[in-house]
Every structure is written in structure tokens, then in C-alpha cells.
Design an enzyme around this catalytic site. Sequence first.
Site, PDB file in Angstrom:
ATOM      1  N   SER A  12       0.612  -1.504  -0.295  1.00  0.00           N
ATOM      2  CA  SER A  12      -0.319  -0.042   0.416  1.00  0.00           C
ATOM      3  C   SER A  12       1.134   0.952   0.062  1.00  0.00           C
ATOM      4  O   SER A  12       1.712   1.827   1.141  1.00  0.00           O
ATOM      5  CB  SER A  12      -0.959   0.018   1.352  1.00  0.00           C
ATOM      6  N   HIS A  37      -1.372  -1.025  -3.448  1.00  0.00           N
ATOM      7  CA  HIS A  37      -2.014  -0.663  -3.545  1.00  0.00           C
ATOM      8  C   HIS A  37      -2.701   0.625  -3.365  1.00  0.00           C
ATOM      9  O   HIS A  37      -1.621   1.475  -2.305  1.00  0.00           O
ATOM     10  CB  HIS A  37      -2.740  -0.804  -2.430  1.00  0.00           C
ATOM     11  N   ASP A  39      -4.766   4.208  -2.128  1.00  0.00           N
ATOM     12  CA  ASP A  39      -5.910   4.342  -0.846  1.00  0.00           C
ATOM     13  C   ASP A  39      -6.644   5.834  -1.179  1.00  0.00           C
ATOM     14  O   ASP A  39      -5.077   6.693  -1.123  1.00  0.00           O
ATOM     15  CB  ASP A  39      -5.125   4.228   0.541  1.00  0.00           C
ATOM     16  N   MET A  41      -9.246   8.979  -0.135  1.00  0.00           N
ATOM     17  CA  MET A  41      -9.269   9.372   0.557  1.00  0.00           C
ATOM     18  C   MET A  41     -10.401  10.425   0.655  1.00  0.00           C
ATOM     19  O   MET A  41      -9.631  11.286  -0.146  1.00  0.00           O
ATOM     20  CB  MET A  41      -9.156   9.463   2.069  1.00  0.00           C
ATOM     21  N   HIS A  71      -7.965   1.655  -4.643  1.00  0.00           N
ATOM     22  CA  HIS A  71      -8.564   1.705  -3.226  1.00  0.00           C
ATOM     23  C   HIS A  71      -9.955   3.154  -3.113  1.00  0.00           C
ATOM     24  O   HIS A  71      -9.216   3.657  -2.263  1.00  0.00           O
ATOM     25  CB  HIS A  71      -8.909   1.517  -1.875  1.00  0.00           C
ATOM     26  N   MET A  73     -12.242   5.037  -1.256  1.00  0.00           N
ATOM     27  CA  MET A  73     -12.630   5.722  -0.130  1.00  0.00           C
ATOM     28  C   MET A  73     -13.180   6.651  -0.203  1.00  0.00           C
ATOM     29  O   MET A  73     -12.540   7.819   0.352  1.00  0.00           O
ATOM     30  CB  MET A  73     -11.834   5.078   1.451  1.00  0.00           C
ATOM     31  N   MET A 142     -12.283  -5.354   4.561  1.00  0.00           N
ATOM     32  CA  MET A 142     -11.389  -4.214   5.492  1.00  0.00           C
ATOM     33  C   MET A 142     -11.226  -5.001   6.468  1.00  0.00           C
ATOM     34  O   MET A 142     -12.380  -5.125   7.312  1.00  0.00           O
ATOM     35  CB  MET A 142     -11.977  -3.035   5.387  1.00  0.00           C
ATOM     36  N   ASP A 180      -7.050  -6.246   3.584  1.00  0.00           N
ATOM     37  CA  ASP A 180      -6.546  -4.623   3.625  1.00  0.00           C
ATOM     38  C   ASP A 180      -6.771  -4.386   5.431  1.00  0.00           C
ATOM     39  O   ASP A 180      -7.829  -4.449   5.957  1.00  0.00           O
ATOM     40  CB  ASP A 180      -7.486  -3.823   2.890  1.00  0.00           C
TER      41      ASP A 180
HETATM   42  C1  DX5 Z   1      -6.604   1.710   5.358  1.00  0.00           C
HETATM   43  C2  DX5 Z   1      -5.479   1.059   4.245  1.00  0.00           C
HETATM   44  C3  DX5 Z   1      -5.106   0.364   3.741  1.00  0.00           C
HETATM   45  C4  DX5 Z   1      -4.442   1.244   4.624  1.00  0.00           C
HETATM   46  C5  DX5 Z   1      -3.533  -0.745   5.389  1.00  0.00           C
HETATM   47  O1  DX5 Z   1      -7.869   2.702   5.786  1.00  0.00           O
HETATM   48  O2  DX5 Z   1      -7.168   1.383   3.307  1.00  0.00           O
HETATM   49  O3  DX5 Z   1      -5.454   0.249   2.687  1.00  0.00           O
HETATM   50  O4  DX5 Z   1      -2.870   1.481   4.025  1.00  0.00           O
HETATM   51  O5  DX5 Z   1      -2.314  -0.010   6.131  1.00  0.00           O
HETATM   52  P1  DX5 Z   1      -1.214  -1.241   7.159  1.00  0.00           P
HETATM   53  O6  DX5 Z   1      -1.430  -2.070   6.298  1.00  0.00           O
HETATM   54  O7  DX5 Z   1      -0.359  -0.491   8.017  1.00  0.00           O
HETATM   55  O8  DX5 Z   1      -2.658  -0.999   8.044  1.00  0.00           O
HETATM   56 ZN    ZN Z   2      -6.677  -0.011   1.034  1.00  0.00          ZN
END
Ligand code: DX5
Ligand code: ZN
Length: 221
Positions: A12, A37, A39, A41, A71, A73, A142, A180
Site C-alpha cells: 500500500s 495498492h 488508497d 480518501m 481503493h 474510500m 477491510m 486490507d
Molecule cells: C486503510 C487503508 C489501507 C492501509 C493499510 O484505510 O485502506 O490500505 O494502507 O495500512 P496497514 O497495512 O498499515 O494497516
Molecule cells: Zn486500502
Amino acid sequence: MPPPPAPLLNPSLLAGDHANLAASARIVDELRLPWLHCDIMDGHFVPNLSFGPETLAALRRAGSKLFFDTHLMLSEPHHYIEPFAKAGANLISIHIEPDYDHAATLARIRALGCQCGIVLNPGTPARAVERFLPLVDLVLVMTVQPGFGGQSFRRDMLPKISQLRDWRTARELNFRLEVDGGIDVATAAECRTAGADTFVAGTSFFKAPDKSAFVAAFAKL
Ligand code: DX5
Ligand code: ZN
């Protein structure tokens, strides 16, 4: 019936160096890992901000050929499919929890040439995504409440993973089953036993002192 997919370690970028994300992506590439990956947000669906389509486009311009597992969010992901597809996303996952037309959004992702995925928060039961299973390339369970890296793995998600694996087998589907949040070698092994095949790792990957050994451990899952 195809065999379950081989284990795939999926670093990630959220845990990478935000002053030099291209260098973080290069670390992944140099280890010959195919996926990254990403992320995304919005400060609304989750209480944090990360980066946007321009970051993916910049990584492409910097030469990254990794498979961008994106991903979203976001409370309104349907408004952001085109920008991410144009920026170089290969797979776009959307959450089931917000209220929008999920089926139309999955179809739009595909129409733009990307693979598509559906995501469940820890509080969301497997049955919430059941009707979408034939439509997706990936289901993301998740294993923390999304928003931040570095949280602790939620072991109580294991039965949900197994339920999705069992539906996949019974219905002869072949989506990837991704986890994840709080994933390291030990928690990935538990998820693998439960049926997961795709392992997002942020903190554990970027903090691993010996990344080759870390990658080798995941390959043995
Ligand atoms: C959390 C993200 C994850 C995050 C995971 O909101 O969707 O992808 O990067 O991080 P670790 O592996 O540190 O839990
Ligand atoms: Zn993620």
C-alpha cells in the site's frame, strides 16, 4: 473449477514516502511485485485525506508499469471513476456502504477498461455484497476500519472471509479475495487459511528491514 489464486502481496502506497511516491513505487517494482495498492480518501467517508488521480498519473509519467489496485474510500465514488481510469488505474474498488448506484458504477468501471471490485467495512456483513459477486473481479474485506495505516488486524473478520470464499466456490465464481488493514506475515497466514489470496500490506511492507525476505514469506503462504 479453477484453483484459488496464488497468494499476492500488494504493498500500500499510503505507507510510502509521500515526498517521493515514485521512489516508493520503484521499491515495489524492483522486488518484481506486480501490484500496487492506491488508497484514495475524501475526508468524508473516512476521516483522512490521501492523494488523488493526479498522483497516479504522475507515477505513470515517472515510468511505473505496476498494476494500480485503486481503493476508493469516497462517499461519492461514482463521480470519480473517469478521472482514475484516465490516470492509469487498472482496478477500481468501490465501497458498498454509501448510497449510490453500485451496479451502474461497477459497469462504468468496466466500460472504461478497468477491472472492478467491491469493498466491505468491518461492520458490514458479507450478505451486503452477495448480489454483486458475479459482477466483480475482486472483493476487498477491510480488516481495520478504513482511514489510517498502522492499525491492528481485526481477527473477527476471518469468518466473513471464509463465507465469501465458500460462496465463490459454490457458485463457481473467480473473484480475488483481498484483505486490507493490519496485514503482516502472521495475520496474512490466518487470512490465507480463511480463504484470502490478495494481501494489502502498508506499514509491514515499507517498514520491513529485509524486504526480499518479507516477499519470500508471503510467496510461501
Ligand atoms: C486503510 C487503508 C489501507 C492501509 C493499510 O484505510 O485502506 O490500505 O494502507 O495500512 P496497514 O497495512 O498499515 O494497516
Ligand atoms: Zn486500502
